[in-house]
Scaffold this active site. Structure first.
Site, PDB file in Angstrom:
ATOM      1  N   GLU A   1      11.147  20.813 -59.109  1.00  0.00           N
ATOM      2  CA  GLU A   1      12.251  20.183 -59.829  1.00  0.00           C
ATOM      3  C   GLU A   1      11.926  18.702 -60.024  1.00  0.00           C
ATOM      4  O   GLU A   1      11.650  17.996 -59.051  1.00  0.00           O
ATOM      5  CB  GLU A   1      13.518  20.322 -58.995  1.00  0.00           C
ATOM      6  CG  GLU A   1      14.692  19.549 -59.536  1.00  0.00           C
ATOM      7  CD  GLU A   1      15.863  19.536 -58.565  1.00  0.00           C
ATOM      8  OE1 GLU A   1      16.996  19.499 -59.070  1.00  0.00           O
ATOM      9  OE2 GLU A   1      15.656  19.546 -57.346  1.00  0.00           O
TER      10      GLU A   1
ATOM     11  N   ALA B   1      10.811   7.648 -64.653  1.00  0.00           N
ATOM     12  CA  ALA B   1      11.186   6.341 -65.202  1.00  0.00           C
ATOM     13  C   ALA B   1       9.944   5.506 -65.458  1.00  0.00           C
ATOM     14  O   ALA B   1       8.998   5.513 -64.671  1.00  0.00           O
ATOM     15  CB  ALA B   1      12.109   5.602 -64.237  1.00  0.00           C
TER      16      ALA B   1
END
Length: 79
Positions: free
Chosen positions: A68, A73
């Site tokens: 997952e 970022a």
């Protein structure tokens, strides 16, 4: 991974700052909880000058062939 060494804690803290800047509405406590949890791993990206450019935090689910992605970022100057 948070292995409780000074270097890993410093790098995870830097990544937390990058994620907080790029996801300003995300609660910082939530980011911190997931980043510093031992079940999550992070891959870091650095610029040629050695500055952290971004990172990917994920959790692998062993035996299920599944991972997952929790955070992805990239800091502003490196997009």
């Amino acid at each position: 991974t948070n292995n409780h060494t000074r270097s890993s804690l410093r790098l995870l803290l830097e990544l937390k700052c990058v994620i907080s800047r790029q996801l300003p509405l995300m609660p910082r406590a939530y980011i911190t909880r997931l980043l510093f949890d031992g079940k999550h791993e992070s891959l870091l990206a650095f610029s040629p000058s050695g500055e952290m450019a971004g990172g990917l935090t994920f959790r692998c689910f062993k035996g299920k062939d599944f991972a997952e992605v929790v955070f992805l970022a990239v800091d502003g100057p490196y997009r």
